[in-house]
Design a protein around this motif. Structure first.
Motif, PDB file in Angstrom:
ATOM      1  N   SER A  73       0.851  -1.193   0.000  1.00 11.35           N
ATOM      2  CA  SER A  73       0.000   0.000   0.000  1.00 11.35           C
ATOM      3  C   SER A  73       0.886   1.241   0.000  1.00 11.35           C
ATOM      4  O   SER A  73       2.012   1.215   0.494  1.00 11.35           O
ATOM      5  CB  SER A  73      -0.939   0.009   1.210  1.00 11.35           C
ATOM      6  N   CYS A  74       0.370   2.306  -0.556  1.00 14.09           N
ATOM      7  CA  CYS A  74       1.089   3.573  -0.651  1.00 14.09           C
ATOM      8  C   CYS A  74       0.854   4.384   0.621  1.00 14.09           C
ATOM      9  O   CYS A  74      -0.280   4.501   1.081  1.00 14.09           O
ATOM     10  CB  CYS A  74       0.592   4.339  -1.875  1.00 14.09           C
ATOM     11  N   ILE A  75       1.929   4.947   1.179  1.00 14.84           N
ATOM     12  CA  ILE A  75       1.831   5.776   2.378  1.00 14.84           C
ATOM     13  C   ILE A  75       1.727   7.254   2.008  1.00 14.84           C
ATOM     14  O   ILE A  75       0.836   7.950   2.447  1.00 14.84           O
ATOM     15  CB  ILE A  75       3.050   5.574   3.292  1.00 14.84           C
ATOM     16  N   ASN A  76       2.701   7.748   1.220  1.00 11.32           N
ATOM     17  CA  ASN A  76       2.688   9.149   0.814  1.00 11.32           C
ATOM     18  C   ASN A  76       3.608   9.367  -0.378  1.00 11.32           C
ATOM     19  O   ASN A  76       4.324   8.465  -0.791  1.00 11.32           O
ATOM     20  CB  ASN A  76       3.061  10.084   1.973  1.00 11.32           C
ATOM     21  N   ARG A  81      -1.620  14.046  -3.176  1.00 14.80           N
ATOM     22  CA  ARG A  81      -2.727  13.139  -3.478  1.00 14.80           C
ATOM     23  C   ARG A  81      -2.356  12.029  -4.476  1.00 14.80           C
ATOM     24  O   ARG A  81      -3.215  11.513  -5.179  1.00 14.80           O
ATOM     25  CB  ARG A  81      -3.948  13.925  -3.954  1.00 14.80           C
ATOM     26  N   CYS A  83      -1.105   9.027  -3.650  1.00 13.19           N
ATOM     27  CA  CYS A  83      -1.486   7.724  -3.102  1.00 13.19           C
ATOM     28  C   CYS A  83      -2.993   7.525  -3.168  1.00 13.19           C
ATOM     29  O   CYS A  83      -3.760   8.456  -2.966  1.00 13.19           O
ATOM     30  CB  CYS A  83      -1.058   7.615  -1.638  1.00 13.19           C
ATOM     31  N   LYS A  84      -3.374   6.305  -3.432  1.00 15.83           N
ATOM     32  CA  LYS A  84      -4.769   5.907  -3.357  1.00 15.83           C
ATOM     33  C   LYS A  84      -4.944   5.296  -1.970  1.00 15.83           C
ATOM     34  O   LYS A  84      -4.817   4.087  -1.785  1.00 15.83           O
ATOM     35  CB  LYS A  84      -5.115   4.921  -4.468  1.00 15.83           C
ATOM     36  N   HIS A  85      -5.172   6.185  -0.989  1.00 17.35           N
ATOM     37  CA  HIS A  85      -5.243   5.751   0.405  1.00 17.35           C
ATOM     38  C   HIS A  85      -6.354   4.721   0.597  1.00 17.35           C
ATOM     39  O   HIS A  85      -7.420   4.820   0.013  1.00 17.35           O
ATOM     40  CB  HIS A  85      -5.427   6.951   1.328  1.00 17.35           C
ATOM     41  N   GLY A  86      -6.049   3.735   1.397  1.00 13.90           N
ATOM     42  CA  GLY A  86      -7.003   2.663   1.652  1.00 13.90           C
ATOM     43  C   GLY A  86      -6.880   1.518   0.663  1.00 13.90           C
ATOM     44  O   GLY A  86      -7.504   0.485   0.843  1.00 13.90           O
ATOM     45  N   GLU A  87      -6.072   1.699  -0.391  1.00 16.20           N
ATOM     46  CA  GLU A  87      -5.894   0.637  -1.385  1.00 16.20           C
ATOM     47  C   GLU A  87      -4.704  -0.231  -0.990  1.00 16.20           C
ATOM     48  O   GLU A  87      -3.594   0.264  -0.825  1.00 16.20           O
ATOM     49  CB  GLU A  87      -5.645   1.221  -2.781  1.00 16.20           C
ATOM     50  N   THR A  88      -4.938  -1.492  -0.851  1.00 13.48           N
ATOM     51  CA  THR A  88      -3.885  -2.474  -0.590  1.00 13.48           C
ATOM     52  C   THR A  88      -4.055  -3.582  -1.606  1.00 13.48           C
ATOM     53  O   THR A  88      -5.168  -4.058  -1.822  1.00 13.48           O
ATOM     54  CB  THR A  88      -3.998  -3.049   0.840  1.00 13.48           C
TER      55      THR A  88
END
Length: 136
Positions: A73-76, A81, A83-88
Motif C-alpha cells: 500500500s502507498c503511504i505518501n 494526493r 497515493c490511493k489511500h485505503g488501497e492495498t
C-alpha cells in the motif's frame, strides 16, 4: 512498464518502508518469449490481476523469493494526493530484478513493480512514493 523501488527506512516485524526512484523501462507483461528467472516461459506464472514484481537482491534470497506474495500500500508521495489511500493489493514475485528485461535504475532496489500494481495504489506520474509492504 516496471517501477523500481528501493528500500528506504525501518524494518519492524515484516513491514518495510520503501522509496520509489524511477518509473521507466520496457514492460515484461506476459511476453511468452520473455522467460523469467522464477518460472521460465510459463505464462501461468502471472496472476490474472497483473499485480506482480521482480525481487531485488535484498529479498531475492537465492531464488527463495519466487512465488512469495506481498501486501503493498502507498503511504505518501511528494506529489500531492498521489497515493490511493485505503488501497492495498497483493503482488506475486515472478522474477529477479537483476536479470529481468526491465532492470532497476538504482543500485539496491528492493522490488520492481508491474505498472498494473503501481497504478492500483498510486498515481503512476508520481516521482516518488513511500510504500509499505509485508509478506503474506
Amino acid at each position: 512498464m516496471y517501477i523500481c523501488i528501493k528500500h528506504n527506512i525501518e524494518s519492524s516485524d515484516q513491514t518495510l518502508t520503501i522509496q520509489l526512484f524511477s518509473r521507466h523501462h520496457s514492460s515484461l507483461h506476459r511476453k511468452i518469449d520473455s522467460a523469467t528467472e522464477c518460472y521460465g516461459s510459463d505464462a501461468t506464472q502471472f496472476p490474472s490481476s497483473n499485480f506482480f514484481a521482480a525481487a531485488g537482491e535484498g529479498i531475492w534470497d537465492n531464488g527463495a523469493a519466487c512465488g512469495r506474495q506481498y501486501l503493498i500500500s502507498c503511504i505518501n508521495s511528494v506529489l500531492p494526493r498521489a497515493c490511493k489511500h485505503g488501497e492495498t493489493i497483493q503482488i506475486k514475485i515472478v522474477d529477479r530484478a537483476q536479470t529481468a528485461l526491465s532492470k532497476p535504475t538504482k543500485e539496491g532496489t528492493t522490488m520492481v513493480l508491474s505498472n498494473a500494481a503501481l497504478t492500483a495504489i498510486a498515481d503512476p506520474n508520481a516521482p516518488s512514493l513511500n510504500i509499505d509492504f509485508r509478506q503474506v
